[in-house]
Design a protein around this motif. Sequence first.
Motif, PDB file in Angstrom:
ATOM      1  N   LEU A 167       0.825  -1.211   0.000  1.00  0.00           N
ATOM      2  CA  LEU A 167       0.000   0.000   0.000  1.00  0.00           C
ATOM      3  C   LEU A 167       0.859   1.260   0.000  1.00  0.00           C
ATOM      4  O   LEU A 167       0.518   2.255  -0.659  1.00  0.00           O
ATOM      5  CB  LEU A 167      -0.935  -0.006   1.208  1.00  0.00           C
ATOM      6  CG  LEU A 167      -2.039  -1.076   1.200  1.00  0.00           C
ATOM      7  CD1 LEU A 167      -2.805  -1.061   2.522  1.00  0.00           C
ATOM      8  CD2 LEU A 167      -2.992  -0.859   0.042  1.00  0.00           C
ATOM      9  N   ILE A 168       1.961   1.238   0.704  1.00  0.00           N
ATOM     10  CA  ILE A 168       2.842   2.411   0.752  1.00  0.00           C
ATOM     11  C   ILE A 168       3.551   2.619  -0.581  1.00  0.00           C
ATOM     12  O   ILE A 168       3.738   3.755  -1.029  1.00  0.00           O
ATOM     13  CB  ILE A 168       3.841   2.290   1.917  1.00  0.00           C
ATOM     14  CG1 ILE A 168       3.079   2.442   3.240  1.00  0.00           C
ATOM     15  CG2 ILE A 168       4.932   3.345   1.826  1.00  0.00           C
ATOM     16  CD1 ILE A 168       3.890   2.174   4.469  1.00  0.00           C
ATOM     17  N   TRP A 169       3.926   1.534  -1.245  1.00  0.00           N
ATOM     18  CA  TRP A 169       4.491   1.669  -2.589  1.00  0.00           C
ATOM     19  C   TRP A 169       3.486   2.312  -3.532  1.00  0.00           C
ATOM     20  O   TRP A 169       3.843   3.149  -4.363  1.00  0.00           O
ATOM     21  CB  TRP A 169       4.902   0.300  -3.137  1.00  0.00           C
ATOM     22  CG  TRP A 169       6.203  -0.201  -2.614  1.00  0.00           C
ATOM     23  CD1 TRP A 169       7.273   0.533  -2.217  1.00  0.00           C
ATOM     24  CD2 TRP A 169       6.574  -1.575  -2.407  1.00  0.00           C
ATOM     25  NE1 TRP A 169       8.287  -0.286  -1.769  1.00  0.00           N
ATOM     26  CE2 TRP A 169       7.887  -1.575  -1.884  1.00  0.00           C
ATOM     27  CE3 TRP A 169       5.926  -2.791  -2.615  1.00  0.00           C
ATOM     28  CZ2 TRP A 169       8.563  -2.756  -1.578  1.00  0.00           C
ATOM     29  CZ3 TRP A 169       6.601  -3.972  -2.312  1.00  0.00           C
ATOM     30  CH2 TRP A 169       7.895  -3.947  -1.796  1.00  0.00           C
ATOM     31  N   VAL A 170       2.233   1.920  -3.417  1.00  0.00           N
ATOM     32  CA  VAL A 170       1.179   2.493  -4.250  1.00  0.00           C
ATOM     33  C   VAL A 170       1.084   3.998  -4.030  1.00  0.00           C
ATOM     34  O   VAL A 170       0.826   4.770  -4.958  1.00  0.00           O
ATOM     35  CB  VAL A 170      -0.180   1.814  -3.947  1.00  0.00           C
ATOM     36  CG1 VAL A 170      -1.324   2.569  -4.624  1.00  0.00           C
ATOM     37  CG2 VAL A 170      -0.168   0.360  -4.412  1.00  0.00           C
ATOM     38  N   MET A 171       1.327   4.454  -2.797  1.00  0.00           N
ATOM     39  CA  MET A 171       1.269   5.881  -2.486  1.00  0.00           C
ATOM     40  C   MET A 171       2.525   6.627  -2.934  1.00  0.00           C
ATOM     41  O   MET A 171       2.451   7.701  -3.527  1.00  0.00           O
ATOM     42  CB  MET A 171       1.086   6.089  -0.977  1.00  0.00           C
ATOM     43  CG  MET A 171      -0.268   5.733  -0.439  1.00  0.00           C
ATOM     44  SD  MET A 171      -0.391   6.227   1.291  1.00  0.00           S
ATOM     45  CE  MET A 171       0.845   5.176   2.030  1.00  0.00           C
ATOM     46  N   ILE A 172       3.691   6.063  -2.622  1.00  0.00           N
ATOM     47  CA  ILE A 172       4.947   6.793  -2.806  1.00  0.00           C
ATOM     48  C   ILE A 172       5.412   6.801  -4.264  1.00  0.00           C
ATOM     49  O   ILE A 172       5.952   7.802  -4.747  1.00  0.00           O
ATOM     50  CB  ILE A 172       6.041   6.203  -1.894  1.00  0.00           C
ATOM     51  CG1 ILE A 172       5.666   6.431  -0.418  1.00  0.00           C
ATOM     52  CG2 ILE A 172       7.397   6.837  -2.192  1.00  0.00           C
ATOM     53  CD1 ILE A 172       6.675   5.868   0.557  1.00  0.00           C
TER      54      ILE A 172
END
Length: 361
Positions: free
Chosen positions: A56-61
Amino acid sequence: MSGKEQASISFFNKYLSVWVAICMVAGVLVGKYLPVIPEFFGKFEYANVSIPTAVLIWVMIYPMMMKVDFQSVRDVGNNPKGLYVTWAVNWLIKPFTMYAISAFFFFIVFKNFITPELATEYLAGAILLGAAPCTAMVFVWSQLTKGNPAYTVVQVATNDLIILVAFIPIVKFLLGVSNVTVPWDTLILSVVLFVVIPLVGGVLTRIFVTKKKGVTYFEKDFLSKFDGATTAGLLLMLVLLFSFQGEVILENPLHILMIAVPLILQTFLIFFIAYFASKALKLPHAIAAPAGMIGASNFFELSVAVAIALFGMDSPAALATVVGVLTEVPVMLILVKIANSTRHWFPGKEKSVVNPVKTVK
């Protein structure tokens, strides 16, 4: 704030704190009435890193890293005063004032309400926020203050590169001062996962797409395809995080407010340090305003990710970083209004706002 300025910030970003609050309630309810969900996702870990959270954080960053044109770093030698302000405030001042202000409130002002152990973890979360200057939202704040877009890109790009070498030692040092033991390998792994990988991916994607379709297509059409994914990733991650934090929040609801107090004071302090330093150096408002904004706001996606990796989804440190998300937008919008109302403090007629970096006087 004028209607034109309000239109410059997306509906989601404008009401980010509202969405965070909704996610907080949803996550707490999930944790209380559907505990099997956080228990299930808690099983997927590698080297203390939550795999669902990492995704999920990869999707954001990743989309944020694509927005930064690192080729702009070639112009770093042109008009460097604004960059000096940004670098000094973000890396020589901000992490340490965050530590001092947060420690003062958690260990002295709120000592009768927070145990020393809890105060230490809240401080750790605050340190992670203070050591990570903003990346993506700075472009929004710069636009709202009519900042020089080319110069803002250089400010953001150079700070992203500095993160690669400065974030780990600063966090390690301040956590050590706070009596928090953090393994080097876990800290390094966190930065590799949540900075290096999306950074490299974003740079390569930008280069590939701009070569095939051009810069205009990339910035106007391609990046917008990821807006929904970024929003979904942030909201889902927050619901998951608060599902782990539900018990803590229900038992200590005032702790959210107590965490918010030093974070908000720190935001105002850092903004005015950078803003007045820029004024003293006679920089134009189009550079001074973004310089204040980039230090005042935080790369909260990175802070949340590292807090989860170091301390766990259900940790007070992770909760402290999420409170940073909760307070960010309303406080930054206040600072935008302050910056716009004090434009007359700075020299020039802001003709350089639309000019390339090399022409800024």
